[in-house]
Design an enzyme around this catalytic site. Structure first.
Site, mmCIF file in Angstrom:
data_model
loop_
_atom_site.group_PDB
_atom_site.id
_atom_site.type_symbol
_atom_site.label_atom_id
_atom_site.label_comp_id
_atom_site.label_asym_id
_atom_site.label_seq_id
_atom_site.Cartn_x
_atom_site.Cartn_y
_atom_site.Cartn_z
ATOM 1 N N ASP A 446 6.577 0.884 -0.804
ATOM 2 C CA ASP A 446 5.255 1.512 -0.777
ATOM 3 C C ASP A 446 5.343 2.814 0.010
ATOM 4 O O ASP A 446 6.311 3.053 0.733
ATOM 5 C CB ASP A 446 4.240 0.600 -0.076
ATOM 6 N N ASP A 752 2.064 -4.992 0.609
ATOM 7 C CA ASP A 752 1.135 -5.412 1.650
ATOM 8 C C ASP A 752 -0.145 -6.036 1.099
ATOM 9 O O ASP A 752 -0.867 -6.710 1.828
ATOM 10 C CB ASP A 752 0.768 -4.233 2.561
ATOM 11 N N ASP A 756 0.171 -7.533 -4.694
ATOM 12 C CA ASP A 756 1.626 -7.320 -4.655
ATOM 13 C C ASP A 756 2.402 -8.634 -4.717
ATOM 14 O O ASP A 756 3.628 -8.623 -4.853
ATOM 15 C CB ASP A 756 2.019 -6.581 -3.370
#
Length: 1020
Positions: A446, A752, A756
């Site tokens: 990310d 997070d 996901d």
């Protein structure tokens, strides 16, 4: 009928008012009244409708005794007790909740302010712990030390050795008496005892280590409100009466009741098995169960039960933690151990047959040169004793051959690395992740919070097509300012707490929400409390990574005719919904193609400056339109007016560029997957080093929708080239992981959010964020990055390679001993009819290789050279060509030295047989000590590099040498050794030290890249 009830109740009143031996407080007296009245009523009605009753009697005879079990409430909470609260939520009893006057009544009984929460003072929390318990659950009893002793004792080879030791002890005492006869059998018993104790201590400490890690993993952070302030606390600190704030992805920390919120959906699959999320509402389903997960929306709950009083707590107390998780590497090592063990068994069997044939054919002599077996002249006891000695020696060969130290080495290195990784901000949830990370070829990361600091700040504000500086904010039109206040203050999951001194504010929520709230409060003079008092929220759509926006439907309390809809989110998505915009003067202007292109350029310009672009949009709708439920939920996504654009700066983390370059240098590809637009993503990727400044971005930067629309063949073909995927959804991330795995990559993924979870589970290694990560993401991951820093991801990669490398070092060391011991014992048995090493001596060597060797080699720290090699990947063999070269050269050298001493030692050194046997034993052990140094570096010639930093290694080498001196010089009877003089010690050390130059020379020999094993398979 009324007369009957009245007379009976008068009797009850008289009974209750009589002096008694126990004290009835007014609330208890009231409960007695209620209980007895209920019983009277029930019996009266039953007596009236009973068909067989011919005579009516009083409902209660004076001769009956009524026993009522009244549960005493806690003095601090006289109006409610734990059993009522537990039953209310567990059974989801709406009627009972109504009798308590709803959530407000429960809160009143629990002395909780629904707006400000608990005061949080020590006395109040103590009362709540006493009355309702703590938010912890009883764990299954820990395995004691003797459990692991018993496990070690029940090992088949240990049991065989103990049987042989017992027989040897019995025959030895019978033949030589107690004083001299116990040495052989007793020595084996002592050696076996040492092996059992060392194994039990290692496993016991390992179990306690996992226990500590389990406690760290279960310590979930929870958002609660106390004294009007929203704050983070441990799940174990939550008490009954607390107000808990729930957001998407959070774990519900206790049983409780829904206070308020919007679009709250809860996943109860962990409790009920139902896969569909359950909608939580104040009227139909206000019940929240501990252990469930928030699937969408947000809300506040009142805690009613904690710990063992919840279904989750009672369920968890019955689940025993499995610390014996077998990792893929352990499974491969067990397979390797099994193969080597089979070879050892075959050698031991041949050894046994050879010695028995030699013994019974009269070719075996004793210490004095006399034949041991002489037909019928040999006593039965002597024959049995000799056979037992032969079987013992064969069993010892099996013990030496089976490398049971391999699984121990894996366990030790994993435990050691897990402990050190905690200090390096990485908590391992699954053991297999430690070793798998060492093989990673690609990391999908990310952007926000991982590559960047996640410390957002609004640095740009555009109203219409004019950039507004801080000094110009006061000149913003009043109507626009009011709408911005609504769009920021009501369309948020964050909160603002004004300090008691009034001098400052505390903002809570996600980093983005905190930045926007901070900007609105400090720059736009937003008064959030006043805004919420004057407005009513009708519906709220929470932000998630799929929609990339959040919306709210609201109206002013004084205006019953107009409903306002506000959206906030990704700038280009909000822009698509808008057909007009507010100018700086507050006028509404149309957005045509030219204007839309200008706004697009403004967004691109902010994105190119590494800013995250957020837009606000507004629309008024009539009340009648809002009354249509479906329309209200959809909140129509067209015809909006653009309120403004803001740019949030989130600087890159210090050192993240170095961490990215370190991973790239190690042959690991870094791919950034983000929800930001292409321009922001490209700017951040260039700043972090994922993209080079002048790199051709064609094919390297794609949008999620573009990647999604590729054919499967195109995705497989192009996935390797992609470095940045912008505007991606969780599904796009999952799709990329699947493509990479299909191409043979070992994939690590950071995540997070709740969405996901599929990608984290699909990846070979799931890395969740410890600060911003939701509980759903953490539970789906293998490793939690505690500081959300990509630098810690690089550290995990380094530790993963270290684990793999340490295991390879130990395998080389272990197999060297196996090769030399098997060759020496087998050749000696066949040719000379005896083995140079006794059972006790072989057990001591086994202890060196299995436990002390594992401790010495499995606890090496990561070095820079580990990141200079390409990743191992999925297909490379565990025992490489380099390892085969090293171990075979050392093994055959040791075997040659041992056999030379066995057959020519007495004549070369002019010593007795006993001293020669001691020379063989001492040289063999010292060879292993010197070879431990060689095993530290598989390819480097300088095996002493960094050795001064590994105190444990040096300590173990010192302990091994010290114990060997004691074995040779002090334990003559026990170890069957003779004392050596200094010259003889020098010979042993000299012969062992030759292994160092041999290792140096051997490492000059190149080896082919193609594994040796593949040649064997090809031939077969």
């Amino acid at each position: 009928m009324a007369t009957i009830f009245q007379s009976d109740l008068d009797d009850v009143e008289a009974v209750l008012n009589k002096p008694t031996t126990f004290f009835l407080t007014p609330p208890n007296k009231k409960r007695w009244h209620t209980a007895v009245t209920t019983i009277y009523c029930a019996r009266a009605f039953s007596s009236l409708i009973a068909p067989n009753n011919e005579t009516k009697t009083s409902p209660v005879s004076s001769s009956r005794v009524i026993t009522i079990d009244v549960l005493e409430p806690h003095p601090y909470f006289p109006d409610i007790d734990q059993s009522s609260l537990t039953e209310l939520v567990k059974e989801k009893k709406l009627n009972q909740l109504v009798r308590f006057d709803g959530v407000e009544g429960i809160a009143s009984a629990l002395k909780t302010n629904l707006d400000r929460g608990l005061d949080g003072n020590y006395e109040d929390i103590s009362y709540r712990h006493d009355a309702f318990g703590a938010n912890t659950y009883k764990r299954p009893p820990k395995k004691g030390f003797f459990h692991f002793v018993w496990e070690a004792l029940t090992d088949p080879t240990i049991l065989i050795l103990l049987v042989c030791a017992t027989l040897s002890l019995g025959f030895g005492i019978k033949e030589h008496g107690v004083k001299e006869g116990w040495y052989d059998g007793g020595s084996i018993c002592v050696a076996v005892f040492l092996v059992i104790v060392v194994s039990a201590v290692s496993n016991f400490r390992q179990d306690r280590q996992f226990e500590k890690l389990s406690k760290v993993g279960n310590n979930v952070s929870v958002d609660i409100t106390r004294n009007g302030r929203r704050q983070k606390t441990s799940i174990f600190e939550v008490v009954v009466g607390d107000i808990v704030c729930l957001n998407t992805g959070d774990q519900v920390p206790a049983d409780g009741l829904f206070i308020d919120g919007h679009s709250l959906l809860v996943d109860e699959s962990s409790m009920t098995g139902e896969s569909d999320p359950i909608e939580v509402s104040p009227t139909q389903n206000p019940f929240l169960l501990s252990g469930t997960k928030v699937a969408d929306g947000f809300g506040r709950m009142l805690v009613t039960s904690v710990g063992m009083n919840t279904t989750w707590g009672s369920m968890m107390s019955t689940i025993s933690r499995d610390s014996n998780e077998q990792t893929p590497l352990q499974a491969r090592l067990n397979k390797l151990s099994s193969s080597i063990g089979k070879i050892g068994l075959a050698v031991a069997f041949l050894f046994l047959v050879a010695l028995l044939v030699r013994y019974f054919t009269g070719n075996t002599n004793d210490e004095n040169g006399n034949v041991k077996f002489n037909g019928s002249k040999t006593k039965a006891d002597a024959v049995i004793n000799s056979v037992v000695d032969i079987i013992s020696a064969a069993v010892i060969i099996v013990v030496i051959a089976i490398p049971e130290g391999l699984p121990l080495a894996v366990t030790l290195t994993l435990a050691y690395s897990m402990k050190r990784m905690i200090a390096d901000q990485a908590m391992v949830r699954k053991l297999s992740a430690c070793e798998t990370m060492g093989s990673a070829t690609t990391i999908c990361t990310d952007k926000t919070g991982t590559l960047t600091l996640n410390h957002m700040k609004v640095t740009k504000f555009w109203l219409g097509q004019e950039s507004i500086e801080e000094t110009d904010l006061t000149s913003v039109a009043a109507n626009v300012l009011e709408l911005l206040h609504q769009g920021v203050g009501l369309n948020t999951t964050g909160s603002v707490y004004k300090t008691t001194s009034g001098a400052g504010f505390e903002f809570s929520g996600s980093p983005t929400e905190k930045a926007i709230l901070s900007w609105a409060v400090l720059e736009l003079n937003l008064d959030l409390e006043e805004l919420k008092r004057s407005c009513e929220i009708l519906h709220f759509e929470a932000f998630n990574s799929t929609k990339k926006m959040s919306g709210v439907t609201m109206k002013k309390k004084g205006d019953q005719n107009t409903v306002n809809v506000h959206w906030k989110g990704a700038a280009e998505m909000i822009l698509e919904m808008c057909s007009t915009y507010y100018s700086f003067s507050g006028k509404i202007e149309p957005i045509d193609n030219v204007e839309r292109e200008k706004f697009g350029q403004i967004i691109q310009g902010m994105a190119a400056g590494s800013l995250r672009c957020i837009a606000f949009a507004h629309k008024q709708i009539p009340v009648e339109e809002n009354e249509d439920g479906e329309t209200r939920r959809n909140m129509k996504n067209n015809g909006f007016t653009l309120l403004g654009l803001i740019g949030l700066k989130d600087p890159c983390r210090p050192g993240v560029r170095n961490a990215v370059e370190e991973c790239q240098y190690a042959g690991v590809e870094i791919k950034m997957i983000t929800g930001d637009n292409v321009f922001t993503a490209r700017a951040i990727a260039t700043e972090c080093g994922i993209l080079r400044p002048n790199q051709d971005i064609k094919g390297a930067v794609v949008e999620g929708v573009e990647f999604r629309n590729y054919t499967p063949e195109e995705r497989i073909e192009k996935v390797d080239k992609i470095r940045v995927m912008a505007r991606s959804s969780p599904f796009d991330k999952l799709l990329m992981v699947q493509c990479l795995k299909q191409k043979g990559h070992v994939v690590a993924v950071t995540g997070d959010g709740t969405n996901d979870a599929p990608a984290l589970k699909e990846a070979d290694i799931g890395l969740s964020m410890g600060i911003q990560g939701t509980e759903v993401a953490k539970e789906s991951s293998d490793i939690v990055i505690l500081d959300d820093n990509f630098g810690s991801v690089a550290t995990v990669l380094r530790w993963g390679r270290c684990v793999y490398n340490n295991i390879q070092k130990f395998i080389q060391f272990q197999l060297t001993i196996n090769v030399s011991a098997l060759v020496v014992n087998f050749v000696s048995a066949v040719s000379a009819g005896e083995v140079p090493l006794t059972a006790v001596q072989l057990l001591w060597v086994n202890l060196i290789q299995d436990t002390l060797g594992a401790l010495a080699l499995a606890t090496e720290k990561p070095t820079k050279e580990l990141m200079e090699k390409p990743p191992v990947g999925r297909t490379k063999p565990l025992v490489t060509n380099v390892m085969w070269r090293n171990l075979l050269s050392q093994g055959f050298y040791q075997a040659a030295v041992m056999l030379t001493l066995q057959f020519k030692g007495k004549s070369i050194f002019k010593v007795s047989r006993n001293i020669n046997d001691t020379l063989i034993f001492n040289t063999f052990v010292l060879c292993q000590v010197f070879n431990e140094f060689n095993a530290r570096k598989l390819e480097k010639k300088n095996v002493f590099e960094g050795i001064h930093r590994n105190k444990l290694f040096l300590g173990i080498i010192g302990v091994t040498i010290g114990l060997q001196v004691v074995m040779v010089e002090c334990l003559k009877k026990f170890a069957d050794t003779e004392r050596l003089n200094l010259w003889q010690w020098g010979v042993c050390i000299g012969l062992a030290a030759v292994s160092w130059p041999i290792a140096w020379l051997v490492k000059c020999i190149p080896v082919p890249e193609k594994p040796f094993v593949s040649y064997l398979k090809w031939r077969n």
